[in-house]
Design a protein around this motif. Structure first.
Motif, PDB file in Angstrom:
ATOM      1  N   TRP A 193      39.190  27.609  35.019  1.00  0.00           N
ATOM      2  CA  TRP A 193      38.910  28.254  33.879  1.00  0.00           C
ATOM      3  C   TRP A 193      40.005  29.338  33.568  1.00  0.00           C
ATOM      4  O   TRP A 193      40.492  30.109  34.614  1.00  0.00           O
ATOM      5  N   PRO A 194      40.737  29.170  32.404  1.00  0.00           N
ATOM      6  CA  PRO A 194      41.808  30.206  32.446  1.00  0.00           C
ATOM      7  C   PRO A 194      41.696  31.793  32.306  1.00  0.00           C
ATOM      8  O   PRO A 194      42.524  32.442  32.632  1.00  0.00           O
ATOM      9  N   ASN A 195      40.430  32.223  32.020  1.00  0.00           N
ATOM     10  CA  ASN A 195      40.013  33.531  31.940  1.00  0.00           C
ATOM     11  C   ASN A 195      38.685  33.860  32.262  1.00  0.00           C
ATOM     12  O   ASN A 195      37.813  32.866  32.587  1.00  0.00           O
ATOM     13  N   LEU A 196      38.209  35.225  32.246  1.00  0.00           N
ATOM     14  CA  LEU A 196      36.881  35.437  32.492  1.00  0.00           C
ATOM     15  C   LEU A 196      35.895  35.166  31.717  1.00  0.00           C
ATOM     16  O   LEU A 196      34.873  34.526  32.049  1.00  0.00           O
ATOM     17  N   SER A 197      36.292  35.020  30.174  1.00  0.00           N
ATOM     18  CA  SER A 197      35.285  34.492  29.355  1.00  0.00           C
ATOM     19  C   SER A 197      34.876  33.080  29.416  1.00  0.00           C
ATOM     20  O   SER A 197      33.860  32.563  29.240  1.00  0.00           O
ATOM     21  N   ARG A 221      41.834  39.450  37.019  1.00  0.00           N
ATOM     22  CA  ARG A 221      42.844  38.487  37.374  1.00  0.00           C
ATOM     23  C   ARG A 221      42.569  37.424  38.381  1.00  0.00           C
ATOM     24  O   ARG A 221      41.656  38.028  39.337  1.00  0.00           O
ATOM     25  N   PRO A 222      42.584  36.120  38.164  1.00  0.00           N
ATOM     26  CA  PRO A 222      42.040  35.494  39.449  1.00  0.00           C
ATOM     27  C   PRO A 222      42.665  35.815  40.588  1.00  0.00           C
ATOM     28  O   PRO A 222      44.091  35.801  40.694  1.00  0.00           O
ATOM     29  N   VAL A 223      42.013  35.810  41.561  1.00  0.00           N
ATOM     30  CA  VAL A 223      42.662  35.917  42.970  1.00  0.00           C
ATOM     31  C   VAL A 223      41.659  35.514  44.109  1.00  0.00           C
ATOM     32  O   VAL A 223      40.683  34.786  43.878  1.00  0.00           O
ATOM     33  N   LEU A 224      42.483  35.115  45.154  1.00  0.00           N
ATOM     34  CA  LEU A 224      41.700  34.494  46.598  1.00  0.00           C
ATOM     35  C   LEU A 224      41.428  35.806  47.497  1.00  0.00           C
ATOM     36  O   LEU A 224      41.959  36.799  47.548  1.00  0.00           O
ATOM     37  N   TRP A 225      40.149  35.680  47.926  1.00  0.00           N
ATOM     38  CA  TRP A 225      39.313  36.713  48.651  1.00  0.00           C
ATOM     39  C   TRP A 225      38.543  36.046  49.618  1.00  0.00           C
ATOM     40  O   TRP A 225      37.657  35.120  49.214  1.00  0.00           O
ATOM     41  N   VAL A 281      39.090  30.662  44.031  1.00  0.00           N
ATOM     42  CA  VAL A 281      40.021  31.769  43.252  1.00  0.00           C
ATOM     43  C   VAL A 281      38.886  32.076  42.176  1.00  0.00           C
ATOM     44  O   VAL A 281      38.526  31.131  41.259  1.00  0.00           O
ATOM     45  N   SER A 282      38.705  33.345  41.949  1.00  0.00           N
ATOM     46  CA  SER A 282      37.712  33.802  41.090  1.00  0.00           C
ATOM     47  C   SER A 282      38.222  35.119  40.501  1.00  0.00           C
ATOM     48  O   SER A 282      39.288  35.907  41.382  1.00  0.00           O
TER      49      SER A 282
END
Length: 342
Positions: A131-135, A193-197, A227-228
């Motif tokens: 998914w490219p973005n939050l929406s 922003r997509p991040v790894l956590w 990645v979320s």
């Protein structure tokens, strides 16, 4: 693990052999890793001085900052590009991040996006990423739950308090309206922003060196890490105490209760233990702000903005009420969050 070991100093187990194809001689997908060195944190934490604990927590925030600093093009799961099959959607990492062109973001491997153990529409009907973005992530959640409810309704009826099929669809339609506007809201979008956590950091998943318990030598349990969006990922480690009454903020200094002097010995001891826990959590918060300020900005986001995604993804299991309650809170804070219109 390959991305983490390639792009950060985060210590992870070394992968010795793996296969993602069940047609191998073993007959199943597998991964073989080295046994990690060191000792689990729960065996040493209580014997450490507060300065040693501070040192370990600071090192943890440094690792989290390195993870969150990797630039990803979309939300989903990490793959080797060579592992992607025809027809599977994927987005390559930018060559400035991945010069070798090895890695990409593909469909999410989270269990909630698989058909295992659940009634599910054919995979071709489910947008499980990237998914490219939050929406786009939120809208995919809505459609996934609609498909699940449609499948379930063929075999059963829903009784209160879950609500009828129509009630569940109605609340999902309201959530869809909100999801479609999220990328226009600056307050939310700046921490999306997509991040790894690593979202499962309890003391059993953190290993330290026997000769120096303040030094982390391995972090384990990465199999469900994705990645979320940052504000859905960033969180305090599970071993730190963050109760509902914990005051977030860099200016909030931990204090003993006002009635501490009037307490009996047992209550004083409990208050002192809680005070020490809060000091450690505050140090984690301050260290996070120092290492990765954007992650710190994600902590105070209203909980109902996260619960929008949690409860949207649980309508087929929990019914309409939790998501409806969350939407009511969103409506009450609509303009403060920066949404336009009604």
């Amino acid at each position: 693990l390959m991305v983490v070991s390639t792009h950060t100093r985060v210590p992870v187990p070394k992968v010795l052999a793996w296969s993602s194809d069940a047609s191998n001689p073993v007959g199943v997908e597998y991964i073989v890793m080295e046994k990690v060195p060191g000792q689990q944190l729960f065996t040493t934490w209580s014997a450490m001085t507060i300065q040693e604990q501070f040192s370990l927590v600071e090192q943890l925030t440094q690792f989290e900052a390195e993870l969150a600093s990797i630039q990803f093009p979309a939300n989903g799961s990490l793959y080797l590009c060579e592992s992607m099959t025809d027809g599977e959607p994927w987005v390559a990492l930018d060559r400035t991040v991945d010069p070798s062109g090895q890695f990409c973001i593909g469909p999410s491997c989270e269990r909630a996006w698989s058909a295992q153990g659940k009634i599910m529409a054919p995979p071709s009907q489910v947008n499980n990423g990237p998914w490219p973005n939050l929406s786009s992530f939120g809208l995919a959640l809505v459609e996934r739950e609609r498909l699940r409810i449609e499948q379930q309704s063929l075999a059963s009826t829903f009784e209160p308090p879950r609500g009828s099929v129509d009630e569940q669809f109605a609340v999902l339609n309201m959530a869809k309206e909100v999801m479609s506007r999220l990328d226009t809201v600056t307050l939310i979008n700046r921490v999306s922003r997509p991040v790894l956590w690593h979202t499962d950091l309890h003391m059993g998943n953190i290993y330290s060196k026997p000769e120096d318990p303040t030094k982390i030598c391995s972090l384990i349990e990465w199999q469900s890490i994705v990645v979320s969006p940052l504000y859905l990922q960033a969180r305090f480690p599970e071993f730190l105490s963050v109760d509902d009454d914990y005051a977030l903020g860099l200016t909030e200094e931990p204090k003993l209760p006002q009635d501490y002097q009037d307490m009996d010995a047992n209550d004083k001891k409990l208050a002192e233990l809680k005070f020490e826990d809060i000091k450690m959590s505050k140090f984690y918060e301050l260290s996070t702000a120092n290492q990765h300020l954007r992650a710190h900005h994600a902590f105070p986001m209203p909980q109902f903005t996260r619960e929008l995604f949690i409860w949207c993804g649980e309508v087929s299991e929990e019914g309409a009420i939790p998501l409806r309650a969350c939407l009511i809170e969103l409506a009450d804070a609509w303009s403060e969050l920066g949404f336009l219109g009604e």
